[in-house]
Design a protein around this motif. Structure first.
Motif, PDB file in Angstrom:
ATOM      1  N   VAL A   7       0.663  -0.955  -0.213  1.00  0.00           N
ATOM      2  CA  VAL A   7      -0.114  -0.014   0.196  1.00  0.00           C
ATOM      3  C   VAL A   7       0.849   1.300   0.058  1.00  0.00           C
ATOM      4  O   VAL A   7       1.708   1.320   0.723  1.00  0.00           O
ATOM      5  CB  VAL A   7      -0.866  -0.096   1.151  1.00  0.00           C
ATOM      6  N   ARG A   8       0.461   2.195  -0.833  1.00  0.00           N
ATOM      7  CA  ARG A   8       1.380   3.513  -0.835  1.00  0.00           C
ATOM      8  C   ARG A   8       0.288   4.547  -0.076  1.00  0.00           C
ATOM      9  O   ARG A   8      -0.835   4.534  -0.579  1.00  0.00           O
ATOM     10  CB  ARG A   8       1.553   3.908  -2.379  1.00  0.00           C
ATOM     11  N   VAL A   9       1.128   5.374   0.731  1.00  0.00           N
ATOM     12  CA  VAL A   9       0.240   6.222   1.270  1.00  0.00           C
ATOM     13  C   VAL A   9       0.923   7.682   1.171  1.00  0.00           C
ATOM     14  O   VAL A   9       2.289   7.628   1.441  1.00  0.00           O
ATOM     15  CB  VAL A   9      -0.001   6.066   2.817  1.00  0.00           C
ATOM     16  N   GLU A  10       0.208   8.806   0.620  1.00  0.00           N
ATOM     17  CA  GLU A  10       0.784   9.876   0.853  1.00  0.00           C
ATOM     18  C   GLU A  10      -0.052  10.915   1.457  1.00  0.00           C
ATOM     19  O   GLU A  10      -1.467  10.875   0.915  1.00  0.00           O
ATOM     20  CB  GLU A  10       0.830  10.556  -0.690  1.00  0.00           C
ATOM     21  N   ALA A  11       0.349  11.979   2.207  1.00  0.00           N
ATOM     22  CA  ALA A  11      -0.130  13.048   2.569  1.00  0.00           C
ATOM     23  C   ALA A  11      -0.746  13.865   1.606  1.00  0.00           C
ATOM     24  O   ALA A  11      -0.156  14.122   0.468  1.00  0.00           O
ATOM     25  CB  ALA A  11       0.648  13.792   3.766  1.00  0.00           C
ATOM     26  N   ASP A  12      -2.223  14.092   1.528  1.00  0.00           N
ATOM     27  CA  ASP A  12      -2.743  14.755   0.562  1.00  0.00           C
ATOM     28  C   ASP A  12      -4.180  15.581   0.973  1.00  0.00           C
ATOM     29  O   ASP A  12      -5.057  14.801   1.311  1.00  0.00           O
ATOM     30  CB  ASP A  12      -3.143  13.916  -0.468  1.00  0.00           C
ATOM     31  N   PRO A  13      -4.108  16.686   1.381  1.00  0.00           N
ATOM     32  CA  PRO A  13      -5.311  17.467   1.696  1.00  0.00           C
ATOM     33  C   PRO A  13      -6.737  17.055   1.061  1.00  0.00           C
ATOM     34  O   PRO A  13      -7.661  17.231   1.603  1.00  0.00           O
ATOM     35  CB  PRO A  13      -5.232  19.006   1.488  1.00  0.00           C
ATOM     36  N   GLU A  14      -6.583  16.652  -0.215  1.00  0.00           N
ATOM     37  CA  GLU A  14      -7.753  16.170  -1.216  1.00  0.00           C
ATOM     38  C   GLU A  14      -7.856  14.833  -0.986  1.00  0.00           C
ATOM     39  O   GLU A  14      -8.932  14.354  -1.651  1.00  0.00           O
ATOM     40  CB  GLU A  14      -7.593  16.664  -2.404  1.00  0.00           C
TER      41      GLU A  14
END
Length: 117
Positions: A7-14
């Motif tokens: 699983v790839r997780v990236e901080a993203d306000p959207e």
């Protein structure tokens, strides 16, 4: 099912996921996230990639693209009656007389070299 390291997780306000917790485990950080539909996601990330993933942060979650080996099903293949090892006492699936077993090109993730399975 996807493994936590897939699983790839990236901080993203959207992003649609919300970080619930992030546990530092040395070189790996385990991040737990909630999706809008109530599904919980567990991700194991390199700790250097998880610095911005604090509880409450919105994030984007995607599967990590990985090569997949697909083997055609047949009477002596993995889905056939003989199972993955072929008939009892054999070293593997057998091919019909005069026919060759199909080959599938694959890449060894460790070396990056092509191989044939």
């Amino acid at each position: 099912m996807i493994r936590p390291e897939g699983v790839r997780v990236e901080a993203d306000p959207e992003g649609t996921a919300t970080v619930v917790s992030a546990s530092f485990l040395g070189s790996v950080t385990r991040v737990l996230l909630d999706l809008p539909d109530g599904v919980a996601v567990k991700a194991d990330l390199a700790s250097r990639d998880a610095a911005d993933l604090l509880p409450g942060v919105r994030a984007r979650v995607t599967p990590v693209p990985r090569p997949v080996l697909v083997v055609p099903a047949g009477p002596t293949g993995p889905a056939g009656p003989a199972g993955p090892a072929g008939p009892a006492g054999s070293a593997g699936p057998t091919a019909a007389a005069g026919s060759a077993a199909p080959t599938v090109p694959v890449t060894d993730e460790r070396t990056g070299k092509a191989a044939t399975a």
